[in-house]
Design a protein around this motif. Structure first.
Motif, PDB file in Angstrom:
ATOM      1  N   MET A   1       0.853  -1.178   0.000  1.00 38.08           N
ATOM      2  CA  MET A   1       0.000   0.000   0.000  1.00 38.08           C
ATOM      3  C   MET A   1       0.897   1.239   0.000  1.00 38.08           C
ATOM      4  N   LEU A   2       0.482   2.253  -0.711  1.00 41.36           N
ATOM      5  CA  LEU A   2       1.234   3.500  -0.714  1.00 41.36           C
ATOM      6  C   LEU A   2       1.077   4.192   0.644  1.00 41.36           C
ATOM      7  N   SER A   3       2.182   4.672   1.188  1.00 41.13           N
ATOM      8  CA  SER A   3       2.157   5.345   2.492  1.00 41.13           C
ATOM      9  C   SER A   3       1.208   6.531   2.481  1.00 41.13           C
ATOM     10  N   LYS A   4       1.229   7.297   1.396  1.00 43.19           N
ATOM     11  CA  LYS A   4       0.363   8.482   1.335  1.00 43.19           C
ATOM     12  C   LYS A   4      -1.121   8.090   1.337  1.00 43.19           C
ATOM     13  N   ASP A   5      -1.461   6.940   0.738  1.00 47.01           N
ATOM     14  CA  ASP A   5      -2.853   6.478   0.738  1.00 47.01           C
ATOM     15  C   ASP A   5      -3.288   6.040   2.137  1.00 47.01           C
ATOM     16  N   ALA A  73       9.251   6.337   3.211  1.00 49.89           N
ATOM     17  CA  ALA A  73       9.251   5.357   2.125  1.00 49.89           C
ATOM     18  C   ALA A  73       7.933   5.499   1.364  1.00 49.89           C
ATOM     19  N   GLU A  74       7.974   5.184   0.098  1.00 47.59           N
ATOM     20  CA  GLU A  74       6.780   5.335  -0.733  1.00 47.59           C
ATOM     21  C   GLU A  74       5.681   4.350  -0.336  1.00 47.59           C
ATOM     22  N   SER A 133       4.074  12.292  10.540  1.00 52.84           N
ATOM     23  CA  SER A 133       4.568  10.965  10.160  1.00 52.84           C
ATOM     24  C   SER A 133       4.907  10.864   8.669  1.00 52.84           C
ATOM     25  N   LYS A 134       4.539  11.879   7.893  1.00 53.33           N
ATOM     26  CA  LYS A 134       4.924  11.909   6.473  1.00 53.33           C
ATOM     27  C   LYS A 134       6.440  12.001   6.322  1.00 53.33           C
ATOM     28  N   GLU A 135       7.119  12.379   7.398  1.00 53.96           N
ATOM     29  CA  GLU A 135       8.569  12.578   7.371  1.00 53.96           C
ATOM     30  C   GLU A 135       9.364  11.331   7.771  1.00 53.96           C
ATOM     31  N   VAL A 136       8.661  10.222   8.119  1.00 48.61           N
ATOM     32  CA  VAL A 136       9.360   8.998   8.548  1.00 48.61           C
ATOM     33  C   VAL A 136       8.820   7.784   7.801  1.00 48.61           C
ATOM     34  N   ASP A 137       9.539   6.695   7.889  1.00 45.95           N
ATOM     35  CA  ASP A 137       9.138   5.431   7.269  1.00 45.95           C
ATOM     36  C   ASP A 137       8.107   4.747   8.182  1.00 45.95           C
ATOM     37  N   LEU A 138       6.910   4.548   7.674  1.00 43.99           N
ATOM     38  CA  LEU A 138       5.823   3.954   8.467  1.00 43.99           C
ATOM     39  C   LEU A 138       6.036   2.466   8.735  1.00 43.99           C
ATOM     40  N   LEU A 155       4.893   1.658  12.819  1.00 41.91           N
ATOM     41  CA  LEU A 155       4.149   2.894  13.059  1.00 41.91           C
ATOM     42  C   LEU A 155       2.821   2.927  12.303  1.00 41.91           C
ATOM     43  N   GLY A 156       2.824   2.508  11.050  1.00 38.80           N
ATOM     44  CA  GLY A 156       1.579   2.485  10.276  1.00 38.80           C
ATOM     45  C   GLY A 156       0.532   1.581  10.905  1.00 38.80           C
ATOM     46  N   ASP A 157       0.971   0.432  11.429  1.00 39.65           N
ATOM     47  CA  ASP A 157       0.042  -0.486  12.101  1.00 39.65           C
ATOM     48  C   ASP A 157      -0.453   0.108  13.414  1.00 39.65           C
ATOM     49  N   THR A 158       0.429   0.778  14.153  1.00 40.75           N
ATOM     50  CA  THR A 158       0.009   1.394  15.418  1.00 40.75           C
ATOM     51  C   THR A 158      -1.063   2.437  15.160  1.00 40.75           C
ATOM     52  N   PHE A 159      -0.846   3.275  14.150  1.00 42.49           N
ATOM     53  CA  PHE A 159      -1.886   4.243  13.790  1.00 42.49           C
ATOM     54  C   PHE A 159      -3.189   3.529  13.446  1.00 42.49           C
ATOM     55  N   ARG A 160      -3.109   2.455  12.656  1.00 37.24           N
ATOM     56  CA  ARG A 160      -4.322   1.724  12.263  1.00 37.24           C
ATOM     57  C   ARG A 160      -5.045   1.184  13.501  1.00 37.24           C
TER      58      ARG A 160
END
Length: 186
Positions: A1-5, A73-74, A133-138, A155-160
């Motif tokens: 999945m794209l980080s921005k999405d 990361a993208e 968080s746009k400034e770090v790798d999720l 980090l992306g999972d923690t946010f989720r």
């Protein structure tokens, strides 16, 4: 999945949670504290439960973003445990009941409008952290979790997990309001 999405999805979910909570600010305290039974939760108890988790996760996420050496990361790749936890938190039509930890159980708490204000402030803090968080790798930035100091999630999972958990209990709060409104109309 794209980080921005992922970040855009989480931003929209958090804004929706915040908007719903803002709708509660016009309700009288007796409705916000109304319960269908002694062991069920009121609207404010739902929010207090989320505030208690926010008290752990918001500073933890902020600390990890601030100290991360990981460049953005993208793409984001969920971990198996983080993905599992996140999916169990997603609100469903027929919610599976979960036992909460005693320290996170708000039953019997004296709650007022401060609980709602705190929740709204926490939602704004999460919106700010999503932006930072746009400034770090999720994927490679890791956070601790509230139930074990040995387990780390991406980090992306923690946010989720946090945001889906917020959605889950906002849906519960809305059901409480619907039931309280229906009964007061009778």
């Amino acid at each position: 999945m794209l980080s921005k999405d992922l970040l855009q999805d989480l931003l929209e979910r958090t804004q929706e949670n915040k908007n719903k909570a803002e709708g509660f600010t016009h309700l009288p305290l007796d409705i916000l504290n109304w319960k269908s039974s002694p062991d069920s939760w009121s609207i404010l108890e739902c929010l207090e439960h989320l505030n208690r988790y926010g008290d752990f996760y918001i500073p933890e996420i902020e600390k990890r973003i601030t100290t991360s050496q990981q460049r953005p990361a993208e793409t984001f790749k969920s971990g198996w445990l983080g993905d599992y936890f996140a999916k169990t938190m997603l609100p469903r039509e027929k919610l599976n009941k979960m036992k909460t930890f005693k320290s996170m159980d708000p039953v019997g708490s004296k709650l007022n409008m401060d609980t709602l204000k705190k929740f709204l402030n926490q939602q704004q803090a999460i919106l700010n952290l999503l932006d930072k968080s746009k400034e770090v790798d999720l994927t490679n930035t890791k956070t601790g979790i509230s139930i074990s100091k040995w387990i780390k999630l991406r980090l992306g999972d923690t946010f989720r997990v946090v945001i889906y958990h917020n959605q889950r209990h906002m849906a519960q709060a809305e059901r409480v309001l619907k039931e309280a409104s229906r009964l007061s109309a009778v």
